[in-house]
Enzyme design. Sequence first.
Site, PDB file in Angstrom:
ATOM      1  N   ARG A 185      30.388  11.569  29.527  1.00 57.93           N
ATOM      2  CA  ARG A 185      29.613  12.664  29.667  1.00 57.93           C
ATOM      3  C   ARG A 185      28.823  13.205  30.831  1.00 57.93           C
ATOM      4  O   ARG A 185      28.016  13.850  30.772  1.00 57.93           O
ATOM      5  CB  ARG A 185      28.887  13.058  28.298  1.00 57.93           C
ATOM      6  N   ARG A 243      26.219  18.923  30.459  1.00 60.79           N
ATOM      7  CA  ARG A 243      24.936  19.680  30.347  1.00 60.79           C
ATOM      8  C   ARG A 243      23.545  19.053  31.004  1.00 60.79           C
ATOM      9  O   ARG A 243      22.517  19.413  31.135  1.00 60.79           O
ATOM     10  CB  ARG A 243      24.575  20.259  28.859  1.00 60.79           C
ATOM     11  N   ARG A 303      28.776  27.112  33.122  1.00 62.34           N
ATOM     12  CA  ARG A 303      28.961  27.317  31.901  1.00 62.34           C
ATOM     13  C   ARG A 303      28.308  28.737  31.591  1.00 62.34           C
ATOM     14  O   ARG A 303      28.995  29.494  30.385  1.00 62.34           O
ATOM     15  CB  ARG A 303      28.288  26.238  31.023  1.00 62.34           C
ATOM     16  N   ASP A 306      38.412  18.164  26.807  1.00 66.90           N
ATOM     17  CA  ASP A 306      37.582  17.665  25.825  1.00 66.90           C
ATOM     18  C   ASP A 306      38.902  16.884  24.851  1.00 66.90           C
ATOM     19  O   ASP A 306      40.033  17.204  25.215  1.00 66.90           O
ATOM     20  CB  ASP A 306      37.067  18.859  24.807  1.00 66.90           C
ATOM     21  N   TYR A 334      39.023  14.751  12.877  1.00 70.85           N
ATOM     22  CA  TYR A 334      38.767  16.326  13.142  1.00 70.85           C
ATOM     23  C   TYR A 334      39.852  17.084  12.309  1.00 70.85           C
ATOM     24  O   TYR A 334      39.423  18.160  11.939  1.00 70.85           O
ATOM     25  CB  TYR A 334      38.502  16.488  14.583  1.00 70.85           C
TER      26      TYR A 334
HETATM   27  O1  CP3 Z   1      32.648  12.594  30.014  1.00 70.16           O
HETATM   28  C1  CP3 Z   1      32.734  13.547  30.449  1.00 70.16           C
HETATM   29  O2  CP3 Z   1      31.913  14.054  31.241  1.00 70.16           O
HETATM   30  C2  CP3 Z   1      33.956  14.480  30.688  1.00 70.16           C
HETATM   31  C3  CP3 Z   1      33.930  15.556  29.645  1.00 70.16           C
HETATM   32  C4  CP3 Z   1      34.147  15.295  28.030  1.00 70.16           C
HETATM   33  C5  CP3 Z   1      33.665  16.318  27.161  1.00 70.16           C
HETATM   34  N1  CP3 Z   1      33.903  15.834  25.995  1.00 70.16           N
HETATM   35  C6  CP3 Z   1      33.031  17.213  27.527  1.00 70.16           C
HETATM   36  C7  CP3 Z   1      32.157  18.232  26.512  1.00 70.16           C
HETATM   37  C8  CP3 Z   1      34.663  14.107  27.416  1.00 70.16           C
HETATM   38  C9  CP3 Z   1      35.220  12.880  27.868  1.00 70.16           C
HETATM   39  C10 CP3 Z   1      34.534  14.616  26.091  1.00 70.16           C
HETATM   40  C11 CP3 Z   1      35.173  13.710  24.986  1.00 70.16           C
HETATM   41  C12 CP3 Z   1      34.701  14.199  23.480  1.00 70.16           C
HETATM   42  N2  CP3 Z   1      34.624  15.231  23.096  1.00 70.16           N
HETATM   43  C13 CP3 Z   1      34.550  13.367  22.675  1.00 70.16           C
HETATM   44  C14 CP3 Z   1      34.520  11.647  22.853  1.00 70.16           C
HETATM   45  C15 CP3 Z   1      33.256  11.306  23.153  1.00 70.16           C
HETATM   46  C16 CP3 Z   1      32.366  11.002  22.357  1.00 70.16           C
HETATM   47  O3  CP3 Z   1      31.149  11.764  22.903  1.00 70.16           O
HETATM   48  O4  CP3 Z   1      32.180  10.308  21.453  1.00 70.16           O
HETATM   49  C17 CP3 Z   1      34.260  13.531  21.476  1.00 70.16           C
HETATM   50  C18 CP3 Z   1      33.997  13.113  20.033  1.00 70.16           C
HETATM   51  C19 CP3 Z   1      34.453  15.146  21.632  1.00 70.16           C
HETATM   52  C20 CP3 Z   1      34.272  16.495  20.544  1.00 70.16           C
HETATM   53  C21 CP3 Z   1      33.126  17.184  20.881  1.00 70.16           C
HETATM   54  N3  CP3 Z   1      33.337  18.101  22.191  1.00 70.16           N
HETATM   55  C22 CP3 Z   1      32.084  17.474  20.433  1.00 70.16           C
HETATM   56  C23 CP3 Z   1      31.424  16.767  19.110  1.00 70.16           C
HETATM   57  C24 CP3 Z   1      31.201  18.381  21.131  1.00 70.16           C
HETATM   58  C25 CP3 Z   1      30.038  18.854  20.693  1.00 70.16           C
HETATM   59  C26 CP3 Z   1      28.823  18.201  20.646  1.00 70.16           C
HETATM   60  C27 CP3 Z   1      28.375  17.952  22.148  1.00 70.16           C
HETATM   61  O5  CP3 Z   1      28.477  16.660  22.546  1.00 70.16           O
HETATM   62  O6  CP3 Z   1      28.092  18.791  22.886  1.00 70.16           O
HETATM   63  C28 CP3 Z   1      32.086  18.755  22.258  1.00 70.16           C
HETATM   64  C29 CP3 Z   1      31.808  19.560  23.296  1.00 70.16           C
HETATM   65  C30 CP3 Z   1      31.741  19.387  24.705  1.00 70.16           C
HETATM   66  N4  CP3 Z   1      32.674  18.392  25.180  1.00 70.16           N
HETATM   67  C31 CP3 Z   1      30.703  19.438  25.764  1.00 70.16           C
HETATM   68  C32 CP3 Z   1      31.231  18.927  26.663  1.00 70.16           C
HETATM   69  C33 CP3 Z   1      30.355  19.010  28.273  1.00 70.16           C
HETATM   70  C34 CP3 Z   1      29.481  20.651  25.273  1.00 70.16           C
HETATM   71  C35 CP3 Z   1      30.048  21.895  25.375  1.00 70.16           C
HETATM   72  C36 CP3 Z   1      28.898  22.901  26.083  1.00 70.16           C
HETATM   73  O7  CP3 Z   1      28.947  23.005  27.466  1.00 70.16           O
HETATM   74  O8  CP3 Z   1      28.219  23.589  25.753  1.00 70.16           O
END
Ligand code: CP3
Length: 342
Positions: free
Chosen positions: A26, A30, A39, A76, A154
């Site tokens: 991640r 953010r 964003r 994602d 999911y």
């Molecule tokens: O790692 C990285 O920097 C690459 C980007 C990346 C995102 N999501 C961007 C994202 C990666 C590799 C993911 C994978 C992801 N997404 C997983 C597996 C990794 C983990 O954390 O267990 C999962 C379960 C998701 C599903 C998901 N996407 C959730 C639960 C959420 C909301 C909660 C949160 O963490 O913000 C997202 C949204 C998301 N994916 C954001 C980002 C940067 C936040 C969105 C925003 O900018 O508001």
Amino acid sequence: MKIQNDLLLRTIRGEKVERPPVWLMRQAGRILPQYRAVRASLSSFKELVANPELAAEVTIQPIDELGVDAAIIFSDILVIPEAMGLDYELVEKKGPVFPKVIQRKEDIDVLVTGEDAASRLGYVYEALECTIKELNGRVPLIGFSGAPWTLLAYMLEGSGSKTFSKAKKFLYQEPILAHQLLEKITHAIISYLTAKIKAGVDVVQIFDSWAGLLSPDQYRTFALPYIKTICQAIDEVPITVFSKGAWFILEDLKEVSCHTIGLDWTTSVEYARECLGDTKILQGNLDPCQLYAPHDRIKKEAENMIRAFGAGYIVNLGHGVYPDTPLDGVKAFVNHVKSFRY
Ligand code: CP3
């Protein structure tokens, strides 16, 4: 393209390296003000995911700002359920929401899979091509996918959940349907990762974020076989498997044809090496909350971790970096790892 900083790739190949490589799950997100600015210029997260130029820009931000040794494509794991036919939204402060979920056989039958699903994700491959062009060989690029069980969770639950009890209930009540769904998800993932590799990623990582919710038996029945199938189908680039919370099946992961195993902070290095020996490169496993600590504490933890893991190790967190982590703590961590020499 020749990669200038290929420390990650040399480490995965088992070569002797001067220090461990470092990147953060991640990292594209953010914690960076630059990310928040991009964003804020858009109305939704999905708009950013689907915009190849902007996705490439935010993928590269942590390379410029933090100096990490790898880029991970901004996207994602939920793009796969969407490509299969289940639309999702990301709701502020709530997380992902699927208006329609899988409930019965007919819902599974209509899902798109394989190349038909993967071909709907052209914007991801374009984002990869854009990123590779702009990275210009500075560091390797990591592609990723969710693991079949986590994506199924999911698709059945319809949102995040502490227990994913709806999804787990389905495994007990409808095991045959669960396997049909897992098979369809697996085929979509294989075609998707194959297309990502064709677009130029150097490494792929499989995120099984909800692995730790399963019992060992359930993991062996509903998660592991599909991860094995994916790893067998992909042999062009190294694969990392990150099964969060699944310390109880670490020994089984030895039989998966992946190169690297990601660890969360609940698994000790000693236990991981006992289970896996030196058959796998290890990645992880700092508790993301450590990055809120004073800098001297962060540096000490980084050093302890590097020494404990020894050779064949990629520095990372045990899960994604939390959005409110102080940027200077993240930088202290990355810089300290980069100053380390074996
Ligand atoms: O790692 C990285 O920097 C690459 C980007 C990346 C995102 N999501 C961007 C994202 C990666 C590799 C993911 C994978 C992801 N997404 C997983 C597996 C990794 C983990 O954390 O267990 C999962 C379960 C998701 C599903 C998901 N996407 C959730 C639960 C959420 C909301 C909660 C949160 O963490 O913000 C997202 C949204 C998301 N994916 C954001 C980002 C940067 C936040 C969105 C925003 O900018 O508001």
